[in-house]
Scaffold this active site. Structure first.
Site, PDB file in Angstrom:
ATOM      1  N   TYR B 439       0.810  -1.226   0.000  1.00 12.51           N
ATOM      2  CA  TYR B 439       0.000   0.000   0.000  1.00 12.51           C
ATOM      3  C   TYR B 439       0.840   1.271   0.000  1.00 12.51           C
ATOM      4  CZ  TYR B 439      -0.260  -0.116   5.281  1.00 12.51           C
ATOM      5  OH  TYR B 439      -0.025  -0.143   6.632  1.00 12.51           O
ATOM      6  N   GLU B 440       0.150   2.375  -0.117  1.00  9.81           N
ATOM      7  CA  GLU B 440       0.809   3.691  -0.251  1.00  9.81           C
ATOM      8  C   GLU B 440       1.744   3.709  -1.464  1.00  9.81           C
ATOM      9  OE1 GLU B 440      -0.224   6.152   1.726  1.00  9.81           O
ATOM     10  OE2 GLU B 440       1.081   7.529   0.629  1.00  9.81           O
ATOM     11  N   GLY B 441       1.284   3.076  -2.547  1.00 13.21           N
ATOM     12  CA  GLY B 441       2.114   2.919  -3.756  1.00 13.21           C
ATOM     13  C   GLY B 441       2.958   1.673  -3.620  1.00 13.21           C
ATOM     14  N   GLN B 446       7.098   2.650  -6.359  1.00 15.56           N
ATOM     15  CA  GLN B 446       8.146   3.476  -5.731  1.00 15.56           C
ATOM     16  C   GLN B 446       9.418   3.446  -6.572  1.00 15.56           C
ATOM     17  OE1 GLN B 446       7.342   5.251  -3.070  1.00 15.56           O
ATOM     18  NE2 GLN B 446       5.358   4.241  -2.861  1.00 15.56           N
TER      19      GLN B 446
END
Lengths: 598, 598
Positions: B439-441, B446
């Protein structure tokens, strides 16, 4: 839940072309394993696993096993599936015909085991443990013991367990506390508590035959004082049926990260009637005779779960639309491209594919050695196979489970957020796989076995038995027009392997800690080279088929592309393992234990 | 369950000696963050996390969240712990004093966040998401919006969420379907369905303020047509209190592999009243302004769970007796030696320790840059910090979560079979950690951000901003009497890093797929070098303290031993990543999608 389809095309490629099971079966006199029979087994085994076992995989994980006052109930459908498995002849496939088995070679049993493990690893634990118990009784039981137990076990009417671990010892069996006291009738009263007993109690069979490690009253200390006992849940009566209840009971079942449908039991033996199997104080030896098979089976769990994960991930990567390809839209008619266009998604998928197919080749290569060891008529060939098995077994167990865990994690990652959600089934594969590097001897123990006992313990002989094969193979294929550079890469690593081993061996003569400091990296380093050898064997066959216009061109191109990926992107991991090995033990040992956490 | 103790000694070593927070705080005018205040925060934060949050970690995992007809109930104790957290002043620690916060620097907030995440990652999601919403409103809200929401959020009376993902898109936000239609009163009617919304519905606060990405009717296609809206669960009434219920409801919560006590919600917006925040069609930009902080926070979850796992593993390795040391018995009075005598157990523990302490240093290093970016008065210094942050953020997120997952898996492995059993608590750490690389990319995203957008997108400028620091550092410490060989090793890698980047950049100019083919390995390669730099900084301080007879000698010796381990056994992993990068894209892209699975 990813839908499982047995990878028959790859299995046949290995069986028919790479390893040519048929010629070996003929040479070993395994005439029942005819090509037609093998084909039928593959087709029917696939159907059973796809249609009966796979649909119970997620429901089994959700439901888990139930424990109620000593009684263990398996998840809905498990008992029925076991009945179908037995009825279909799968349980006795490789078992002795004298006790109702079909007597087919072990290698075929392993082919089916892969399908079982991919479709439902938890369920596979029940027949798997039974097969282990059958091997032990077959190898070490008296004629009477075989008569009493083997037919019932082969028929799946009874099932079996292996009871080794106690709360205070798993690896270190020399300090077990379970005691066996001789009784007037020649039996033994077994008392103690065992933990982590897979299939230790359940509702799938009429009786459970526990094989229990315990110490006789006068036993020497340590591993040389351990004996093996048959302790049935119900004692066989005069007619050979399950009779009086014995003094063994299930105290509880564990709540685990994964393989939740496999009952992991605490078993309490309270003066239970046991029967010595094999010689007194030689219990560990009895266990070791079936260790090769059991460890290969555990290693395969990495392959099994990796295959299931790959099947889910490839489908998702073709279906899921997200972002455009870096080189421009590939599906301009859709809101986004399927994620398989992205190089990094392909990196994950190819890593999975390369490990799975490589690990399958390693399994089949090893399975053929098991066949020779069991069935070979030539003593020298048998010994050679035994030596190679001794060398390969810890690698199969540890390398295949570590890489299998990597594979299942990639599969989850391909799914993005959905990979973390239970209903998609991908995270269960990671959880189910996570036990494989731990049980049946942790991967750390496998690595010590490989480097300490097998390689250095044989003064390098067992390693040379394998590097010689690779050396000959590389010599025979040097300068290959398409694959020559990979042959050279493998050949160089094969040579480095010997040198590195020598280096570690020299250091270990001065300091035994060097073995433990190098062992896990050494095992992984070895595994990568072995898979390189096997990938090249597959690539050569694929290349030859393509050139001859034989076989399935698409399949062969897939093999060649995956082989190239393996050599370019995975095999170079040996460099990191090599550096870690060369770092030696000092940087591991210098920090006093008390200073690890401050 | 491993008992959590905040690693205050290591935190102080970094704060006081390696990074000298005090001088920086003074320079930035953060005078409230006095050494006394920092000390009190460390001590009291540790107490709160150890005594209030940690005891709820396993029970929260076992109980999970409850969903009943749109109502979500968090596990027992969660709501009360949140009240204590708010009352203790932890929630507003780094928040704006204009809205009731304490105005301490972000870096101190992150120090506390580590303790929260180590003791209870699931619980930490609730305040964590609220902090994210606060940042967004603070940066982009109107004065009225700030007045309406920030005091309530800072006081923990209300909480917040970030609503980005929809079922058909996570990474690819350009294709979201949620729509916002302007209303006569200046508000918007928001309609659509969002998934994976952490803290989307729960019982810990009076109101939940959703920050929702949606498209205006006339919005351009893709990411340039996304706007951000404030959609409160209860609309603020005239008195500023939670009033009328808005048209947003929780449709269900997800059943997940881990962070089970964090409610992951499907949120249905059905013409809900929303208020535009920031400019129309600039919603993604608003999100990005807080991305550095959020991604560092997610990266820290790898550190947090790794630290918890390490604490459990070290204790177990000192307690568990199993086998004798390879060099002879170390505890002859006991039935076996503690397993910490075995080199391979130490290899696992030192790997954990090296990643955790290295990742902590990376967190603090980055946190100091956040402080400069927020508080710096010098525009050039601020820009320099922003550039370094842009470069380091994807590495923090992905490297720290991938290595954190490795660490938690080692911790579980140290426990052997017990690691797989829920009651020991080690497997929960693996499950909780497994979401962080997703999650969060995702970590793949990334890596693309790092290599494509940041490094190559700046023609290497952002990379050079960091390699220049390393270069100067190596030059200043070349030939160091004890650590000179590590300085040389780092310097060589630092140079290679630039060359390798150039190589990839050249290839990418011809073929954009080269970026995606190299990205993940490039990110990991970079992470290892950055941690090498930070380990060397720590080692230099420890060495200097030892020589000066300052500080804690045992602690310093531990630092030096771990640093040596890092350089000898972990940093060489760069070789494998480098080889994978150099392999290029062809071996990833040549296989047609249809041929992956046959």
């Amino acid at each position: 839940m990813p839908e499982y389809k047995a990878p028959l095309r790859d299995m046949r490629f290995l069986i028919d072309h790479v390893f040519d099971f048929h010629t070996q079966y003929a040479a070993l006199g395994a005439h029942d394993a005819s090509p037609d029979m093998i084909n039928a087994i593959l087709e029917e085994g696939a159907k059973f696993c796809e249609n009966v076992l796979a649909p119970l995989n997620r429901s089994g994980d959700e439901e888990g096993c139930h424990f109620d006052n000593g009684v263990v109930t398996t998840p809905a459908g498990f008992k029925d599936a076991f009945a179908q498995y037995v009825e279909g002849g799968w349980h006795g496939l490789a078992a002795d015909p004298a006790y109702g088995g079909q007597g087919l070679p072990s290698s075929l049993g392993l082919v089916i085991s892969e399908m079982v493990g991919s479709s439902n690893t938890s369920w596979g634990m029940y027949p798997g443990l039974t097969h282990g118990a059958m091997s032990a009784i077959h190898a070490h039981g008296t004629a009477e013991q075989k008569d009493t137990y083997l037919s019932k076990l082969t028929a799946g009417q009874w099932t079996g367990t292996m009871c080794l671990t106690e709360a205070h010892c798993g690896t270190d069996l020399g300090i077990i506390k379970t005691r066996a006291v001789p009784q007037a009738d020649g039996s033994y009263a077994v008392t103690g508590s065992k933990i982590f007993i897979s299939a230790g109690e359940h509702d799938m069979s009429d009786n459970i035959i526990h094989l229990v490690l315990a110490k006789l009253p006068d036993a020497p200390a340590g591993t040389k004082g351990i004996s093996l006992f048959i302790v049935p849940k119900f004692l066989p009566d005069a007619a050979g049926e399950a009779g009086e209840r014995n003094g063994v009971s299930c105290g509880s079942i564990e709540h685990k990260m994964g393989i939740k449908a496999s009952a992991t039991c605490v078993l309490n033996f309270d003066g239970a009637k046991g029967f010595l199997i094999g010689e007194p104080n030689k219990g560990l030896n009895c266990m070791f005779t079936m260790m090769n098979h059991a460890r290969l089976g555990t290693g395969m769990q990495g392959l099994c779960l990796g295959e299931a994960s790959f099947q889910g991930a490839v489908k998702y990567a073709n279906d899921r639309l997200q972002m455009r390809a870096l080189t421009g839209a590939k599906a301009p008619d859709k809101p986004a491209d399927p994620i398989i266009v992205h190089p990094d998604v392909r990196r994950m998928l190819l890593t999975m594919k390369a490990f799975n197919e490589g690990n399958r080749a390693l399994t089949y290569f090893t399975a053929q050695l098991l066949d020779v060891a069991h069935l070979g008529s030539d003593a020298e060939a048998r010994q050679e196979a035994e030596d190679l098995l001794a060398f390969l077994t810890p690698i199969c167990k540890a390398f295949m489970t570590d890489t299998g865990l990597e594979v299942t994690n990639h599969g989850m990652q391909v799914f993005g957020g959905h990979g973390f959600i239970r209903e998609w089934g991908m995270e269960q594969l990671v959880r189910d796989c996570r036990i494989a590097p731990i049980y049946e001897g942790t991967n750390g123990i496998q690595a010590l076995d490989l480097l300490g006992r097998k390689v250095l313990g044989s003064q390098g002989k067992l390693l040379r038995g394998f590097t010689r094969i690779v050396h000959k193979f590389c010599a025979a294929n040097a300068g290959h027009p398409q694959l020559g550079s990979f042959v050279a890469q493998l050949n160089e690593l094969n040579q480095q392997w010997g040198e590195l081993t020598m280096q570690v061996g020299m250091a270990a003569m001065k300091n035994p800690d060097e073995v433990g400091a190098a062992s896990v990296d050494y095992l992984m380093y070895s595994g990568y080279i072995i898979l390189g050898y096997l990938w090249l064997r597959m690539a050569l066959v694929a290349q030859a088929q393509l050139e001859a216009g034989e076989g399935d061109g698409d399949f062969c191109r897939g093999k060649l592309a995956t082989s190239e990926f393996y050599f370019k992107r995975l095999l170079p991991r040996t460099a990191a393992h090599r550096a870690a090995i060369e770092a030696g033990s000092e940087c591991l040992m210098k920090l006093p234990a008390a200073l690890f956490a401050l």
